[in-house]
Design a protein around this motif. Structure first.
Motif, short mmCIF file in Angstrom:
data_model
loop_
_atom_site.label_atom_id
_atom_site.label_comp_id
_atom_site.label_asym_id
_atom_site.label_seq_id
_atom_site.Cartn_x
_atom_site.Cartn_y
_atom_site.Cartn_z
N THR A 197 0.82 -1.19 0.00
CA THR A 197 0.00 0.00 0.00
C THR A 197 0.87 1.25 0.00
O THR A 197 1.87 1.33 0.69
N ALA A 198 0.46 2.21 -0.80
CA ALA A 198 1.25 3.42 -0.94
C ALA A 198 0.67 4.57 -0.12
O ALA A 198 1.10 5.71 -0.27
N ARG A 199 -0.26 4.25 0.78
CA ARG A 199 -0.97 5.33 1.44
C ARG A 199 -0.10 6.17 2.34
O ARG A 199 -0.44 7.30 2.65
N SER A 200 1.03 5.67 2.81
CA SER A 200 1.87 6.46 3.69
C SER A 200 3.16 6.93 3.01
O SER A 200 4.03 7.49 3.66
N TYR A 201 3.25 6.71 1.70
CA TYR A 201 4.43 7.13 0.98
C TYR A 201 4.23 8.53 0.43
O TYR A 201 3.13 8.93 0.08
N ALA A 202 5.33 9.26 0.31
CA ALA A 202 5.28 10.49 -0.45
C ALA A 202 5.10 10.13 -1.92
O ALA A 202 5.70 9.18 -2.42
#
Length: 127
Positions: free
Chosen positions: A28-33
């Motif tokens: 999941t990319a939800r916490s990536y910049a």
């Protein structure tokens, strides 16, 4: 690793609008910049806009400030780029990228800080 797929590019007249989408899969990319870059023929890849991992910080290149807007939908694991008042100089291949480093509150602007990239989508603005 995060896999990214862009869509939404196309041909538009100057002054028109397009909305690019970037769908993330894998981790999941939800916490990536997340960032959008673009590259025109014969030019280097340039930073367009980025969003911090928290979603609370954005940074826009001066050339697109006031015309482009980045947003994120964590439920869909997607990032969007709304482009308004398009100009011929916006013509380029647009890339979505994810930065897996410690960018929860900041926005990296150097492409070397981004770890995963999409394949790109062509945006052409006619005069």
């Amino acid at each position: 690793q995060v896999q990214l797929v862009e869509s939404g590019g196309g041909l538009v007249q100057a002054g028109g609008s397009l909305r690019l989408s970037c769908a993330a899969s894998g981790r999941t990319a939800r916490s990536y910049a997340m960032g959008w870059f673009r590259q025109a023929p014969g030019k280097e890849r340039e930073f367009v806009v980025g969003l911090s991992g928290s979603g609370g910080t954005t940074y826009y290149a001066d050339s697109v400030k006031g015309r482009f807007t980045i947003s994120r939908d964590n439920n869909k694991n997607a990032v969007y780029l709304q482009m308004n008042s398009l100009k011929p100089e916006d013509t380029a291949v647009y890339y979505c990228a994810a930065a897996l480093g410690p960018y929860y509150y900041t926005v990296p602007q150097n492409y070397q800080n981004y770890d995963s990239w999409g394949q790109g989508t062509q945006v052409t603005v006619s005069s």
